[in-house]
Structures are given as structure tokens and as C-alpha cells.
Design a protein around this motif. Sequence first.
Motif, PDB file in Angstrom:
ATOM      1  N   PRO A 127       0.809  -1.221   0.000  1.00 15.45           N
ATOM      2  CA  PRO A 127       0.000   0.000   0.000  1.00 15.45           C
ATOM      3  C   PRO A 127       0.845   1.275   0.000  1.00 15.45           C
ATOM      4  O   PRO A 127       0.477   2.259  -0.650  1.00 15.45           O
ATOM      5  CB  PRO A 127      -0.810  -0.080   1.304  1.00 15.45           C
ATOM      6  CG  PRO A 127      -0.654  -1.455   1.815  1.00 15.45           C
ATOM      7  CD  PRO A 127       0.482  -2.115   1.133  1.00 15.45           C
ATOM      8  N   ARG A 147       0.697   7.934  -6.076  1.00 17.60           N
ATOM      9  CA  ARG A 147      -0.163   9.128  -6.090  1.00 17.60           C
ATOM     10  C   ARG A 147       0.662  10.405  -6.071  1.00 17.60           C
ATOM     11  O   ARG A 147       0.366  11.368  -6.773  1.00 17.60           O
ATOM     12  CB  ARG A 147      -1.004   9.165  -4.812  1.00 17.60           C
ATOM     13  CG  ARG A 147      -2.347   8.576  -4.919  1.00 17.60           C
ATOM     14  CD  ARG A 147      -3.103   8.824  -3.598  1.00 17.60           C
ATOM     15  NE  ARG A 147      -4.201   7.882  -3.506  1.00 17.60           N
ATOM     16  CZ  ARG A 147      -5.305   7.991  -4.233  1.00 17.60           C
ATOM     17  NH1 ARG A 147      -5.487   9.018  -5.044  1.00 17.60           N
ATOM     18  NH2 ARG A 147      -6.247   7.072  -4.157  1.00 17.60           N
ATOM     19  N   VAL A 188      -3.642  -3.583  -2.719  1.00 20.11           N
ATOM     20  CA  VAL A 188      -4.202  -2.454  -3.469  1.00 20.11           C
ATOM     21  C   VAL A 188      -5.183  -3.046  -4.476  1.00 20.11           C
ATOM     22  O   VAL A 188      -4.799  -3.830  -5.342  1.00 20.11           O
ATOM     23  CB  VAL A 188      -3.110  -1.643  -4.204  1.00 20.11           C
ATOM     24  CG1 VAL A 188      -3.722  -0.432  -4.897  1.00 20.11           C
ATOM     25  CG2 VAL A 188      -2.001  -1.210  -3.246  1.00 20.11           C
ATOM     26  N   ASN A 189      -6.462  -2.706  -4.322  1.00 16.86           N
ATOM     27  CA  ASN A 189      -7.492  -3.240  -5.208  1.00 16.86           C
ATOM     28  C   ASN A 189      -7.388  -2.631  -6.601  1.00 16.86           C
ATOM     29  O   ASN A 189      -6.930  -1.505  -6.757  1.00 16.86           O
ATOM     30  CB  ASN A 189      -8.881  -2.932  -4.649  1.00 16.86           C
ATOM     31  CG  ASN A 189      -9.135  -3.693  -3.369  1.00 16.86           C
ATOM     32  OD1 ASN A 189      -8.706  -4.831  -3.230  1.00 16.86           O
ATOM     33  ND2 ASN A 189      -9.812  -3.056  -2.435  1.00 16.86           N
ATOM     34  N   GLU A 224      -9.749  -1.495  -8.209  1.00 15.08           N
ATOM     35  CA  GLU A 224     -10.602  -0.301  -8.247  1.00 15.08           C
ATOM     36  C   GLU A 224      -9.834   0.942  -7.800  1.00 15.08           C
ATOM     37  O   GLU A 224     -10.052   2.034  -8.340  1.00 15.08           O
ATOM     38  CB  GLU A 224     -11.837  -0.476  -7.359  1.00 15.08           C
ATOM     39  CG  GLU A 224     -12.817  -1.545  -7.838  1.00 15.08           C
ATOM     40  CD  GLU A 224     -12.329  -2.984  -7.626  1.00 15.08           C
ATOM     41  OE1 GLU A 224     -11.469  -3.189  -6.735  1.00 15.08           O
ATOM     42  OE2 GLU A 224     -12.791  -3.878  -8.354  1.00 15.08           O
ATOM     43  N   GLU A 225      -8.959   0.777  -6.802  1.00 12.20           N
ATOM     44  CA  GLU A 225      -8.180   1.932  -6.331  1.00 12.20           C
ATOM     45  C   GLU A 225      -7.282   2.464  -7.441  1.00 12.20           C
ATOM     46  O   GLU A 225      -7.181   3.674  -7.653  1.00 12.20           O
ATOM     47  CB  GLU A 225      -7.311   1.545  -5.124  1.00 12.20           C
ATOM     48  CG  GLU A 225      -8.103   1.191  -3.881  1.00 12.20           C
ATOM     49  CD  GLU A 225      -7.178   0.733  -2.753  1.00 12.20           C
ATOM     50  OE1 GLU A 225      -6.493   1.603  -2.184  1.00 12.20           O
ATOM     51  OE2 GLU A 225      -7.129  -0.480  -2.472  1.00 12.20           O
ATOM     52  N   ASN A 268      -9.529   4.010 -10.194  1.00 17.12           N
ATOM     53  CA  ASN A 268     -10.080   5.306  -9.791  1.00 17.12           C
ATOM     54  C   ASN A 268      -9.058   6.423  -9.922  1.00 17.12           C
ATOM     55  O   ASN A 268      -9.376   7.508 -10.425  1.00 17.12           O
ATOM     56  CB  ASN A 268     -10.582   5.260  -8.332  1.00 17.12           C
ATOM     57  CG  ASN A 268     -11.879   4.487  -8.212  1.00 17.12           C
ATOM     58  OD1 ASN A 268     -12.550   4.233  -9.208  1.00 17.12           O
ATOM     59  ND2 ASN A 268     -12.221   4.106  -6.992  1.00 17.12           N
ATOM     60  N   LEU A 269      -7.846   6.158  -9.452  1.00  9.62           N
ATOM     61  CA  LEU A 269      -6.794   7.172  -9.576  1.00  9.62           C
ATOM     62  C   LEU A 269      -6.552   7.487 -11.050  1.00  9.62           C
ATOM     63  O   LEU A 269      -6.444   8.654 -11.443  1.00  9.62           O
ATOM     64  CB  LEU A 269      -5.496   6.677  -8.904  1.00  9.62           C
ATOM     65  CG  LEU A 269      -4.283   7.589  -9.034  1.00  9.62           C
ATOM     66  CD1 LEU A 269      -4.553   8.980  -8.467  1.00  9.62           C
ATOM     67  CD2 LEU A 269      -3.062   6.972  -8.348  1.00  9.62           C
TER      68      LEU A 269
END
Length: 177
Positions: free
Chosen positions: A91, A98, A136-137, A139-140, A143-144
Motif C-alpha cells: 500500500p 499518487r 491495493v485493489n 478499483e483503487e 479510480n486514480l
Amino acid sequence: PNPVTSVKLVLLGEAAVGKSSLVLRFVSNEFQENKEPTIGAAFLTQKLTIGDRAIKYEIWDTAGQERFASLAPMYYRNAQAALVVYDVTKPASFVKARQWVKELREQASKDITIALVGNKYDLVEDDNEEDLVRKVNVEEGQNLADEEGLLFFETSAKTGYNVKDVFVAIGNKIPEA
Ligand code: GDP
Ligand code: MG
């Protein structure tokens, strides 16, 4: 014959997420279980044909350690493309990814093509419902990527899964020379 389009590409991301391994897979179709850490940065080139287009990637593979972070602008300043890499089992590496995306959006060329890459997919592909290894999915990551307008792939430098696809997708976003 079509002219060759040169594409300056930089890899960014926390140490040990697999940046050098992704490059080694792309350039030599090899994998090393105990890859020695990159010092400073390494430069490699690789040609790729996409349809009737020839692309020559000029790749800057940077070191992930904090003490090299101040050098990163030298490598991304003139880059047309960036791979921001994290490890799907770590993670903290996604938090770092990011930050790299934010820095690139603030400091790099306005029209840079960025691919967000969640590497080490081989470690999680057999996860059961409890998802013990993956941290870390998908989707994460997605989404980013959607928020920031990035390409997004999960990859494995170890098996080769999706590695070439990243470079093909980037090539398709780069206008003709
Ligand atoms: P870098 O610091 O981001 O350049 O990471 P490296 O490419 O040096 O890789 C760090 C470690 O992770 C090495 O031991 C690699 O063998 C390993 N590694 C890299 N990519 C993968 C992958 O896709 N799957 C697995 N299982 N290990 C990987
Ligand atoms: Mg490295």
C-alpha cells in the motif's frame, strides 16, 4: 517507410516495485529473481512496431530511493511518457505513486502521457476471496487513473503479463513525429 518516432519515457516509483524488472522484461524478455537495485538511473532503448508505426523508446529507469528523488525532475522534465509504478502487495507504494502523479501533473510537460502500473500481479492472481496478498485493489488503481487521466494496467514483470501492452498503449497515445 515510416519515420521512427522517438519517445522519451521515464519510470518512477518506490524502490523495489519492479521498475527495472519491467524494463528488463520489455527490452530483453527476461526476469531476474534478485535484481540489484538501480543506482541513480539507467538508460536503455527499445524499438517497438505498432501496426505500421515504428517507435523507439528512450527509457530512463530511475532509482526509487528517497535520496535520488531530487534528481527525478532531470529525467521527467523532457519526457513524453512516464510509467508510475507501484506494487499491488504494498500500500505504501501506491501512496507514493499518487505523489508521483501529482508531481508530474504539476511539474512535467502538460501533454505527457502517464501510465499507472500496478506490478507483481503474479503474487495476487491466485488470491482467494479473502485477498490476503493483494493490498491495493484494482478499483483503487482504476479510480486514480480515471481521476487523473492516466492509462492503467496491472502487470507482472515475472510472467510478462501486460508488460508489452503498457508500451503499446503509450505508443498509441503519442502523436506521429
Ligand atoms: P525497482 O527498484 O523498482 O527497479 O525494482 P526491481 O526491478 O529491482 O525489483 C525489485 C524486486 O522485486 C526484485 O527482487 C525483483 O525480482 C522483484 N520483482 C520485480 N517485478 C516483479 C514481479 O512482477 N513479480 C514478482 N513476484 N517479483 C518481482
Ligand atoms: Mg531499479
